[in-house]
Design a protein around this motif. Sequence first.
Motif, PDB file in Angstrom:
ATOM      1  N   LEU A 102       0.835  -1.204   0.000  1.00 18.63           N
ATOM      2  CA  LEU A 102       0.000   0.000   0.000  1.00 18.63           C
ATOM      3  C   LEU A 102       0.869   1.254   0.000  1.00 18.63           C
ATOM      4  O   LEU A 102       0.614   2.197  -0.770  1.00 18.63           O
ATOM      5  N   LEU A 103       1.895   1.270   0.840  1.00 20.77           N
ATOM      6  CA  LEU A 103       2.781   2.435   0.896  1.00 20.77           C
ATOM      7  C   LEU A 103       3.482   2.639  -0.446  1.00 20.77           C
ATOM      8  O   LEU A 103       3.592   3.771  -0.944  1.00 20.77           O
TER       9      LEU A 103
ATOM     10  N   LEU B  51      -5.350   3.139   7.583  1.00 19.51           N
ATOM     11  CA  LEU B  51      -5.533   4.589   7.525  1.00 19.51           C
ATOM     12  C   LEU B  51      -4.210   5.306   7.761  1.00 19.51           C
ATOM     13  O   LEU B  51      -3.876   6.265   7.047  1.00 19.51           O
ATOM     14  N   ALA B  52      -3.440   4.837   8.740  1.00 18.92           N
ATOM     15  CA  ALA B  52      -2.170   5.490   9.053  1.00 18.92           C
ATOM     16  C   ALA B  52      -1.178   5.343   7.900  1.00 18.92           C
ATOM     17  O   ALA B  52      -0.464   6.291   7.548  1.00 18.92           O
TER      18      ALA B  52
ATOM     19  N   GLY C 213       1.758   7.664   3.451  1.00 22.03           N
ATOM     20  CA  GLY C 213       2.095   7.664   2.036  1.00 22.03           C
ATOM     21  C   GLY C 213       1.724   8.979   1.370  1.00 22.03           C
ATOM     22  O   GLY C 213       2.496   9.519   0.558  1.00 22.03           O
ATOM     23  N   SER C 214       0.572   9.531   1.721  1.00 19.96           N
ATOM     24  CA  SER C 214       0.138  10.803   1.132  1.00 19.96           C
ATOM     25  C   SER C 214       1.080  11.935   1.522  1.00 19.96           C
ATOM     26  O   SER C 214       1.405  12.805   0.694  1.00 19.96           O
ATOM     27  N   ARG C 215       1.520  11.940   2.775  1.00 22.13           N
ATOM     28  CA  ARG C 215       2.429  13.005   3.213  1.00 22.13           C
ATOM     29  C   ARG C 215       3.748  12.921   2.450  1.00 22.13           C
ATOM     30  O   ARG C 215       4.314  13.939   2.031  1.00 22.13           O
ATOM     31  N   LEU C 216       4.243  11.699   2.255  1.00 21.12           N
ATOM     32  CA  LEU C 216       5.491  11.550   1.506  1.00 21.12           C
ATOM     33  C   LEU C 216       5.299  11.922   0.042  1.00 21.12           C
ATOM     34  O   LEU C 216       6.169  12.570  -0.571  1.00 21.12           O
TER      35      LEU C 216
ATOM     36  N   GLN D  60       1.663  13.779  13.276  1.00 21.69           N
ATOM     37  CA  GLN D  60       2.233  13.502  11.961  1.00 21.69           C
ATOM     38  C   GLN D  60       1.289  12.699  11.069  1.00 21.69           C
ATOM     39  O   GLN D  60       1.459  12.683   9.855  1.00 21.69           O
ATOM     40  N   LEU D  61       0.319  12.029  11.689  1.00 23.61           N
ATOM     41  CA  LEU D  61      -0.571  11.159  10.918  1.00 23.61           C
ATOM     42  C   LEU D  61      -1.897  11.864  10.635  1.00 23.61           C
ATOM     43  O   LEU D  61      -2.979  11.427  11.043  1.00 23.61           O
ATOM     44  N   GLN D  62      -1.796  12.973   9.936  1.00 20.55           N
ATOM     45  CA  GLN D  62      -2.974  13.691   9.459  1.00 20.55           C
ATOM     46  C   GLN D  62      -2.611  14.424   8.173  1.00 20.55           C
ATOM     47  O   GLN D  62      -1.520  14.969   8.034  1.00 20.55           O
ATOM     48  N   THR D  63      -3.537  14.395   7.243  1.00 22.49           N
ATOM     49  CA  THR D  63      -3.355  15.111   5.985  1.00 22.49           C
ATOM     50  C   THR D  63      -4.730  15.357   5.379  1.00 22.49           C
ATOM     51  O   THR D  63      -5.558  14.436   5.268  1.00 22.49           O
TER      52      THR D  63
END
Length: 651
Positions: free
Chosen positions: A120-121, A149-150, A155-158, A182-185
């Motif tokens: 997934l990542l 979800l995390a 992955g989205s943040r990266l 850190q786990l929010q976007t």
Amino acid sequence: MGHRVRDEFPDGQLFVDLGGMSDRPREPGDVLAELLRSLGVIDAAVPGETGERAALLRSRLAQRRFLVVLDDAAAGAQVRPLLPGTGGSAVLVSSRRRLPGLPARHCALGVMRREEARELLGAIVGPDRLRAEGAEADRVLAGCGSLPLAVRIAGSRLANRPGWTVGTLADFLHDERGRLDQLQTGELEVRASAELSYRHLSVPAATAFRVFGQLPDEPMPGWLVAAATGAADETADGLETLLDEHLVEVVGTDGLGVRRYRMHDLLRCYARELAENDGEEVTMRRRVQVVDALTALARCANASMPTRFLGVLGAPVPHTDATAAVAPAVRARPVEWFESERRVLVAAVEWALRLGSVSRAADLAIELASFFDMRGYYGDWLRTHRLVLDAMPAPSGARAAALLRNLGQLHLYQDRYDEALAAFDTSRALFTQVGHRYGEAVAAVGAGSVYRVLDDLDAALTAFEEGLDGFGTVGDRHGQAVAHNAIASVWLERRDPEAAAPWLTGALELSRGVGDRHREAQVRRRFAVLNELRGEPGCAREELEHALGIFDELGDAHCAAYVQQSIGELCLRQGNAGEASVLLADALNVQRQLGDRRAEARVACLLGEVHRATGRKQSARRYFHRSASTWRRLEARDQAESVDAQLRSLR
């Protein structure tokens, strides 16, 4: 899942968000109206009553094959009116809660496997980037706990920050206190997802949830959570609610048959945040209650241990409601309880020190030494005792004396003789200052054991006799048995079996009188030496086999290894090299695992002698080299030179 099976349902799919975690979950009647409109029923034809709407839905689906997807269900009562009747349609329901009342196949969804999480990542950040920083990607996944979800958020943040390395995010996630930040976007946020479940909890369940954020990161028994809250019955109900809400999971049962609960790392981070709002006073009270509960049960376990520990232990204390429920099981299976809770107990010693309660940390550490001694957990033994002693401004009082006595015993096991003697002597002086005669006697016997190993037999005999006098003064028959056996060992070292015999007979009678089978086995080991000195190897073997059976029954691997070594030596002296080799090899493995280097060096030398006697010179050299190098690390030059001489004889 719906996409995978869509070909099985040619008439289509119906999707409804039931809003189960919202402030106002949707009413079944409203959902039925929406489903009917999706099936072509005009508003005017939709019945007014929920039951009539459900009947019309079943009628419309009876001859068709639809897949109905009901997302985020609040409860079974919300779902039941939405189910089609007989026919070819199927329903897929998702919920954060258990829905045991539904006639369905239930499938609990856990976290992803590591391979799935990596996939997934990689799909989000790109496979090339993932391959380039594989180790750092594993750190990111560990910080996410493989929660879908995390992982998606990470992955989205990266993906949105091409200037970041994967290691940059991994470093951010390493700090548990800032991990959820850190786990929010965008609209995705782990904290918000957890909050959806938490805000619907009852007061007992919410309290239990927050307590998990304050406990060590280990699988926890329910009674320990109850000890923290101080409300056993309410906590039991709260834990069941947390299970139903999938906020904790049962990860197995321990040696007492008690269920162990675990909370996902990210939920635990959220629980810790919430617990901080309870205030310092509440937090301190909960942590003190946990340490006190563990100490009370450790004392309960020690009172029922199959071996009597030669140390100074605390007196039993009254149980709380939380500990009273488990105390009978602890008394019935004390070793299993210590084994189940070992990691929690060690963490609790450090926890008590962080609370500033050195006395509580000392009380708990003292209670753990007997179990660490029996099972050979020398690393835990050294760490707990050293941490507490280092936290004391200056060693004083009975607690420091007991810790030092225990530490002296550990140093003796691991061949640190100067440190052992210093610890025993300081312990004895501290016990003398507070008038603790039993403690003085225990420390004296410990010092005598060091002198005996160092071949200072006069000093050893004096110390053992002083210990015997102290045990006699306080009327401790177990201690008297220990001292009798120790005095006999000096006479056996002097190769005087007749002088040793009455002391051994007394030790055996005392051991049996107090029901101490472990001490009886130790005495029988010495009787074996006596019998061999008398020229009766058959009787010596019988005594050793008897002792080995007792140690095996009690689960004492360390002492059992020593007996195996003794039987192997006896076989070697009687010319039975084959049996000696097997017994000594097993003993060597155990001593290496336990870190008893002196025993390891001696057994390796014996194995060298066995292989030399059977003509296997290469194997003999290997064991002799191992023995000599171990003796040199122990700075035992005489023993090392003796083994070197045997090596030279092989050339």
